[in-house]
Design a protein around this motif. Structure first.
Motif, PDB file in Angstrom:
ATOM      1  N   ASP A 551       9.138  10.146  39.398  1.00  0.00           N
ATOM      2  CA  ASP A 551       8.594  10.748  40.617  1.00  0.00           C
ATOM      3  C   ASP A 551       9.113  10.059  41.884  1.00  0.00           C
ATOM      4  O   ASP A 551       8.787  10.469  42.996  1.00  0.00           O
ATOM      5  CB  ASP A 551       7.059  10.749  40.592  1.00  0.00           C
ATOM      6  N   HIS A 552       9.936   9.021  41.679  1.00  0.00           N
ATOM      7  CA  HIS A 552      10.568   8.334  42.804  1.00  0.00           C
ATOM      8  C   HIS A 552      12.093   8.461  42.758  1.00  0.00           C
ATOM      9  O   HIS A 552      12.745   8.407  43.799  1.00  0.00           O
ATOM     10  CB  HIS A 552      10.197   6.854  42.813  1.00  0.00           C
ATOM     11  N   SER A 553      12.654   8.612  41.562  1.00  0.00           N
ATOM     12  CA  SER A 553      14.121   8.602  41.426  1.00  0.00           C
ATOM     13  C   SER A 553      14.690   9.843  40.750  1.00  0.00           C
ATOM     14  O   SER A 553      15.907   9.997  40.658  1.00  0.00           O
ATOM     15  CB  SER A 553      14.543   7.369  40.616  1.00  0.00           C
ATOM     16  N   GLY A 554      13.821  10.739  40.285  1.00  0.00           N
ATOM     17  CA  GLY A 554      14.273  11.845  39.436  1.00  0.00           C
ATOM     18  C   GLY A 554      15.210  12.838  40.077  1.00  0.00           C
ATOM     19  O   GLY A 554      15.983  13.510  39.387  1.00  0.00           O
ATOM     20  N   ASN A 555      15.154  12.977  41.409  1.00  0.00           N
ATOM     21  CA  ASN A 555      16.015  13.958  42.087  1.00  0.00           C
ATOM     22  C   ASN A 555      17.336  13.370  42.576  1.00  0.00           C
ATOM     23  O   ASN A 555      18.036  13.993  43.372  1.00  0.00           O
ATOM     24  CB  ASN A 555      15.266  14.559  43.289  1.00  0.00           C
ATOM     25  N   LEU A 556      17.668  12.187  42.085  1.00  0.00           N
ATOM     26  CA  LEU A 556      18.875  11.510  42.562  1.00  0.00           C
ATOM     27  C   LEU A 556      20.147  12.286  42.225  1.00  0.00           C
ATOM     28  O   LEU A 556      21.062  12.403  43.052  1.00  0.00           O
ATOM     29  CB  LEU A 556      18.940  10.101  41.964  1.00  0.00           C
ATOM     30  N   ASP A 557      20.212  12.851  41.032  1.00  0.00           N
ATOM     31  CA  ASP A 557      21.413  13.590  40.623  1.00  0.00           C
ATOM     32  C   ASP A 557      21.659  14.807  41.517  1.00  0.00           C
ATOM     33  O   ASP A 557      22.768  15.002  42.020  1.00  0.00           O
ATOM     34  CB  ASP A 557      21.304  14.037  39.161  1.00  0.00           C
ATOM     35  N   ILE A 558      20.632  15.625  41.704  1.00  0.00           N
ATOM     36  CA  ILE A 558      20.817  16.843  42.504  1.00  0.00           C
ATOM     37  C   ILE A 558      21.070  16.490  43.971  1.00  0.00           C
ATOM     38  O   ILE A 558      21.787  17.205  44.675  1.00  0.00           O
ATOM     39  CB  ILE A 558      19.605  17.792  42.356  1.00  0.00           C
ATOM     40  N   ILE A 569      20.664   2.275  46.768  1.00  0.00           N
ATOM     41  CA  ILE A 569      20.274   0.873  46.890  1.00  0.00           C
ATOM     42  C   ILE A 569      18.960   0.620  46.151  1.00  0.00           C
ATOM     43  O   ILE A 569      17.971   1.334  46.346  1.00  0.00           O
ATOM     44  CB  ILE A 569      20.112   0.489  48.383  1.00  0.00           C
ATOM     45  N   SER A 570      18.972  -0.400  45.304  1.00  0.00           N
ATOM     46  CA  SER A 570      17.759  -0.851  44.635  1.00  0.00           C
ATOM     47  C   SER A 570      17.951  -2.316  44.260  1.00  0.00           C
ATOM     48  O   SER A 570      18.988  -2.916  44.571  1.00  0.00           O
ATOM     49  CB  SER A 570      17.456   0.003  43.401  1.00  0.00           C
ATOM     50  N   THR A 571      16.969  -2.896  43.575  1.00  0.00           N
ATOM     51  CA  THR A 571      17.068  -4.311  43.198  1.00  0.00           C
ATOM     52  C   THR A 571      17.762  -4.458  41.847  1.00  0.00           C
ATOM     53  O   THR A 571      17.976  -3.477  41.118  1.00  0.00           O
ATOM     54  CB  THR A 571      15.671  -4.943  43.120  1.00  0.00           C
ATOM     55  N   ASP A 572      18.066  -5.699  41.487  1.00  0.00           N
ATOM     56  CA  ASP A 572      18.702  -5.975  40.195  1.00  0.00           C
ATOM     57  C   ASP A 572      17.824  -5.573  39.017  1.00  0.00           C
ATOM     58  O   ASP A 572      18.319  -5.365  37.911  1.00  0.00           O
ATOM     59  CB  ASP A 572      19.026  -7.469  40.081  1.00  0.00           C
ATOM     60  N   LYS A 573      16.517  -5.463  39.258  1.00  0.00           N
ATOM     61  CA  LYS A 573      15.596  -5.075  38.188  1.00  0.00           C
ATOM     62  C   LYS A 573      15.943  -3.711  37.599  1.00  0.00           C
ATOM     63  O   LYS A 573      15.645  -3.424  36.438  1.00  0.00           O
ATOM     64  CB  LYS A 573      14.159  -5.036  38.721  1.00  0.00           C
ATOM     65  N   PHE A 574      16.574  -2.860  38.416  1.00  0.00           N
ATOM     66  CA  PHE A 574      16.865  -1.481  37.978  1.00  0.00           C
ATOM     67  C   PHE A 574      18.369  -1.197  37.944  1.00  0.00           C
ATOM     68  O   PHE A 574      18.788  -0.042  37.997  1.00  0.00           O
ATOM     69  CB  PHE A 574      16.146  -0.486  38.906  1.00  0.00           C
ATOM     70  N   LYS A 575      19.136  -2.275  37.859  1.00  0.00           N
ATOM     71  CA  LYS A 575      20.596  -2.115  37.843  1.00  0.00           C
ATOM     72  C   LYS A 575      21.051  -1.272  36.660  1.00  0.00           C
ATOM     73  O   LYS A 575      21.947  -0.430  36.781  1.00  0.00           O
ATOM     74  CB  LYS A 575      21.268  -3.486  37.802  1.00  0.00           C
ATOM     75  N   ASP A 576      20.439  -1.465  35.504  1.00  0.00           N
ATOM     76  CA  ASP A 576      20.844  -0.715  34.304  1.00  0.00           C
ATOM     77  C   ASP A 576      20.611   0.785  34.473  1.00  0.00           C
ATOM     78  O   ASP A 576      21.407   1.600  33.994  1.00  0.00           O
ATOM     79  CB  ASP A 576      20.072  -1.217  33.080  1.00  0.00           C
ATOM     80  N   GLU A 577      19.516   1.154  35.169  1.00  0.00           N
ATOM     81  CA  GLU A 577      19.197   2.575  35.355  1.00  0.00           C
ATOM     82  C   GLU A 577      20.127   3.246  36.362  1.00  0.00           C
ATOM     83  O   GLU A 577      20.499   4.411  36.195  1.00  0.00           O
ATOM     84  CB  GLU A 577      17.745   2.747  35.838  1.00  0.00           C
ATOM     85  N   PHE A 578      20.541   2.518  37.401  1.00  0.00           N
ATOM     86  CA  PHE A 578      21.283   3.151  38.498  1.00  0.00           C
ATOM     87  C   PHE A 578      22.755   2.740  38.560  1.00  0.00           C
ATOM     88  O   PHE A 578      23.495   3.229  39.413  1.00  0.00           O
ATOM     89  CB  PHE A 578      20.599   2.839  39.836  1.00  0.00           C
ATOM     90  N   ASP A 579      23.173   1.863  37.648  1.00  0.00           N
ATOM     91  CA  ASP A 579      24.558   1.385  37.685  1.00  0.00           C
ATOM     92  C   ASP A 579      25.559   2.482  37.345  1.00  0.00           C
ATOM     93  O   ASP A 579      26.760   2.337  37.576  1.00  0.00           O
ATOM     94  CB  ASP A 579      24.719   0.207  36.711  1.00  0.00           C
ATOM     95  N   LYS A 580      25.070   3.603  36.793  1.00  0.00           N
ATOM     96  CA  LYS A 580      25.973   4.725  36.473  1.00  0.00           C
ATOM     97  C   LYS A 580      26.532   5.379  37.733  1.00  0.00           C
ATOM     98  O   LYS A 580      27.538   6.095  37.678  1.00  0.00           O
ATOM     99  CB  LYS A 580      25.244   5.768  35.630  1.00  0.00           C
ATOM    100  N   TYR A 581      25.877   5.137  38.876  1.00  0.00           N
ATOM    101  CA  TYR A 581      26.371   5.686  40.137  1.00  0.00           C
ATOM    102  C   TYR A 581      27.386   4.711  40.738  1.00  0.00           C
ATOM    103  O   TYR A 581      27.098   3.524  40.917  1.00  0.00           O
ATOM    104  CB  TYR A 581      25.210   5.897  41.112  1.00  0.00           C
ATOM    105  N   ASP A 582      28.573   5.217  41.067  1.00  0.00           N
ATOM    106  CA  ASP A 582      29.637   4.366  41.595  1.00  0.00           C
ATOM    107  C   ASP A 582      29.250   3.707  42.916  1.00  0.00           C
ATOM    108  O   ASP A 582      29.778   2.653  43.275  1.00  0.00           O
ATOM    109  CB  ASP A 582      30.924   5.181  41.808  1.00  0.00           C
ATOM    110  N   ASN A 583      28.340   4.363  43.637  1.00  0.00           N
ATOM    111  CA  ASN A 583      27.961   3.850  44.951  1.00  0.00           C
ATOM    112  C   ASN A 583      26.667   3.028  44.910  1.00  0.00           C
ATOM    113  O   ASN A 583      26.035   2.829  45.948  1.00  0.00           O
ATOM    114  CB  ASN A 583      27.812   4.997  45.956  1.00  0.00           C
ATOM    115  N   PHE A 584      26.299   2.542  43.713  1.00  0.00           N
ATOM    116  CA  PHE A 584      25.082   1.728  43.613  1.00  0.00           C
ATOM    117  C   PHE A 584      25.315   0.351  44.226  1.00  0.00           C
ATOM    118  O   PHE A 584      26.332  -0.304  43.990  1.00  0.00           O
ATOM    119  CB  PHE A 584      24.637   1.576  42.155  1.00  0.00           C
ATOM    120  N   VAL A 585      24.330  -0.101  45.011  1.00  0.00           N
ATOM    121  CA  VAL A 585      24.374  -1.421  45.644  1.00  0.00           C
ATOM    122  C   VAL A 585      23.061  -2.131  45.359  1.00  0.00           C
ATOM    123  O   VAL A 585      21.984  -1.558  45.546  1.00  0.00           O
ATOM    124  CB  VAL A 585      24.585  -1.302  47.174  1.00  0.00           C
TER     125      VAL A 585
END
Length: 727
Positions: A551-558, A569-585
């Motif tokens: 309910d906070h990140s689900g619409n990221l793809d669209i 942008i997010s913290t290292d705690k969620f790097k595994d979930e968002f690292d698939k995006y090339d522009n993740f910081v």
């Protein structure tokens, strides 16, 4: 007086528009209209009398019809429904149906997972309520659309009790007609071409019609005045060929088209054409010259008497705007320049398209530069196709050996129209505009066009000055939008989730993006993307995701599919979930990102053992004001935060596990923002949190909808939902 009906119609409809702002019989407004009536009688001014009596009648009539609405009607019960229309909507079937209460029949929208047909009588157990109000700007306004059709309530089926065939003869006739037409085209044309044909004849939705709509050809997908006029001409020609008198032929044609109008649930354009044709017929019979402007005005009054809030429906607006553009704008210019041949046809299309531009741009947020060219190419082909469709409906049973060849030609022509449309759109150019969620702006622009056209020819110099001034003002307005250094925060009503947009001068940042689906409703497709596009957002400099809950990140793809996103942008705690995006910081505690008007500082990067307590905490400085957002952080960790802030995004949608009294005292906000879904199963926000926020201005998406906060010399707040039925 040359056009009495015009004076009355404009004032009558304008009064209904005024009523939508008051939503009651305002004593001051009625008194003002009564005074105008009395003054006009004393002065013996006929035009003033018609205007004032139109204002009074329109306001009182709207109040009379509005009092029929029961806004508190929300309950579970058994309902007996006769279905008269069906459509597909968001993975669930949507129907229009008649139901009964207190011996009165009224219309409802009916949602069901079951598949029903026109003229089915079903008894269901379900919930009835007022149609949901749109809570975000720039979206399709479901309530206004259906209230324009006299449909006030929606029923959501929970259980089917019984199903039978309705005893209503006309409904059964309507079903037979729909099945007959559907069978003709789907038995003889390819599926796509058959779907196109049924959308044209039965006024159904056409799933592959995006390019048609984007090119400004929507009028061929709905039953418009063009369709009815062509059908009337065809019937008259056909009957005349059989030796039937012209007057009789025309009466029969009008009756047949009225029956056809019933079969497709009487779109506003059909009612308008029927009224205008009937007036034209009477003028012919009594040898009186018809005034088309008066006929248009009369048809608008007839529709408004039948559907008092039709003005809220875009179909009504576009239908009459098109007629005015033809009989006021084009007619005036033709009288002046006397175009002939092909030039006349081109100018006709161009003038109608450009005249409707203020409305289409406002409603759709775009204008295609190839629109006039597409109409020029497609309309002649479509006219031929429409005649073939109508002829096949009348003669299907007697075509015999000619049937294969006839439908082969129709199939080729349908395919040609769709292929040419796709080809033109591939090479065309869409101009996007920032949508204005106000019809008033469109009407003002339309009136400016009418005023310009009606300037006297001898005032050529003044015409040029007028045109240059308008272009200059529009250019300055566009330039102002581009260069205005606005600092605003928007709480988007995303349902059960979070989505906050920061406009930092000309840069955009998002804080969470909401969830993809909740109870089969795609909030990304239906809310987030169209709202951002409507606001003119194209590039997003940064998307801050507090944590991985959907309910906070689900619409990221669209979001990434529709906009250029520079950084996620997010913290290292969620790097595994968002690292698939090339522009993740990744961002760490105490790290600061500079913005045009301030900064964004990470004040918390997670300490807990679950995603909620690992939520990223941000303190946003906007033009000197502070905005604090902590995702779904629980009070166990919130209580350790001691930072003064002006605006607090209440954690976890107002859950009882967050926002303790101690925390609220520590951060001492003046404004609290709560984003939560209506009637959510979690009972967010909790009454305990609301008590803890006592003395603080609270804005909650459940009652306020979309919220805009401006950061100028002082903070100002504007909410989309104003507490009324229409607003």
């Amino acid at each position: 007086m040359k056009r009495p009906m015009l004076f009355f119609a404009i004032s009558f409809i304008f009064a209904i528009v005024i009523f939508t702002y008051f939503e009651s019989a305002n004593f001051f407004v009625i008194s003002l209209f009564v005074i105008l009536v009395i003054v006009s009688l004393i002065l013996k001014k006929k035009s003033m009398f018609l205007i004032s009596i139109g204002l009074l009648c329109g306001f009182l009539y709207a109040d009379f019809r509005f009092n029929d609405y029961d806004f508190s009607y929300d309950k579970l019960d058994n309902f007996d429904l006769d279905i008269y229309s069906k459509d597909e909507f968001d993975d669930i079937n949507r129907y229009e149906a008649y139901t009964y209460r207190d011996n009165k029949r009224f219309k409802v929208i009916f949602y069901s997972e079951n598949n029903y047909d026109i003229a089915d009588n079903v008894v269901v157990y379900g919930n009835i309520s007022t149609i949901s109000k749109n809570s975000n700007p720039f979206l399709f306004n479901m309530r206004n659309y259906f209230i324009g059709k006299n449909i006030k309530y929606e029923i959501k089926e929970k259980e089917l009790i019984s199903k039978d065939i309705s005893s209503n003869f006309m409904l059964n006739l309507k079903r037979d007609f729909n099945k007959y037409v559907d069978g003709i085209f789907h038995d003889n044309l390819s599926k796509k071409n058959a779907d196109f044909a049924t959308s044209v004849i039965l006024s159904k939705s056409f799933d592959d019609g995006d390019n048609i709509r984007n090119l400004g050809l929507s009028h061929i997908l709905v039953v418009s005045g063009l369709h009815i006029d062509l059908i009337i001409i065809f019937i008259i020609f056909f009957l005349n060929g059989m030796g039937i008198d012209y007057k009789i032929s025309r009466i029969i044609a009008i009756i047949i088209c009225a029956l056809y109008g019933y079969f497709i649930s009487f779109p506003f354009s059909v009612i308008r054409v029927l009224v205008m044709n009937f007036v034209s017929f009477l003028s012919f019979v009594f040898l009186r010259k018809e005034d088309k402007i008066n006929s248009i005005a009369l048809s608008s009054v007839v529709i408004t008497l039948l559907y008092p809030f039709a003005i809220l429906n875009i179909s009504f607006v576009l239908s009459f705007a098109a007629m005015i553009s033809i009989f006021v704008i084009y007619a005036k210019l033709f009288e002046r320049y006397r175009w002939v041949g092909l030039k006349r046809y081109i100018y006709f299309l161009a003038i109608v398209q450009l005249s409707l531009m203020p409305f289409t741009v406002n409603y759709f947020g775009r204008f295609n530069l190839f629109s006039v060219f597409a109409n020029f190419v497609i309309l002649p082909l479509f006219t031929i196709l429409l005649y073939m469709m109508v002829f096949s409906i009348f003669t299907y049973k007697i075509l015999f050996i000619f049937k294969p060849l006839y439908f082969l030609l129709m199939n080729l022509l349908s395919g040609l129209i769709l292929n040419i449309t796709d080809f033109i759109y591939d090479f065309s150019l869409d101009i996007s505009f920032v949508k204005e969620d106000s019809m008033a702006i469109s009407v003002v622009c339309f009136l400016i066009i009418i005023a310009f056209v009606n300037l006297k020819k001898r005032y050529v110099l003044y015409n040029k000055i007028f045109l240059i001034s308008i272009i200059a003002l529009l250019s300055l307005d566009v330039a102002g939008d581009l260069f205005r250094k606005e600092n605003s925060l928007y709480m988007i009503d995303i349902g059960q989730g979070d989505a906050f947009l920061l406009k930092d001068q000309n840069d955009y940042y998002l804080f969470d993006v909401g969830g993809p689906k909740f109870k089969d409703y795609d909030s990304g497709k239906r809310i987030l993307v169209p709202v951002l596009k409507g606001m003119g957002v194209k590039d997003i400099k940064g998307v801050f995701i507090s944590h991985s809950d959907s309910d906070h990140s689900g619409n990221l793809d669209i979001l990434c599919q529709n906009f250029k996103v520079s950084n996620i942008i997010s913290t290292d705690k969620f790097k595994d979930e968002f690292d698939k995006y090339d522009n993740f910081v990744s961002i760490k505690k105490d790290q600061v990102i500079k913005t045009n008007s301030g900064s964004i500082k990470c004040i918390y990067d997670g300490k807990g053992t679950n995603p909620n307590d690992n939520s990223m905490g941000l303190l946003v400085d906007i033009n000197g004001y502070k905005f604090l957002t902590l995702g779904d952080l629980s009070k166990k960790y919130e209580d350790s935060i001691k930072i003064d802030t002006d605006i607090l995004k209440v954690s976890h949608h107002g859950s009882k596990n967050s926002s303790s009294k101690e925390f609220i005292k520590n951060v001492s906000p003046s404004i609290a923002l709560i984003s939560a879904g209506r009637n959510n199963i979690y009972n967010h926000p909790s009454s305990k949190v609301i008590d803890n926020l006592s003395g603080i201005r609270i804005y909650n998406t459940q009652k306020d909808g979309f919220v805009k906060i401006n950061f100028d010399d002082k903070i100002s707040v504007d909410t989309y939902l104003k507490g009324g039925f229409f607003r």
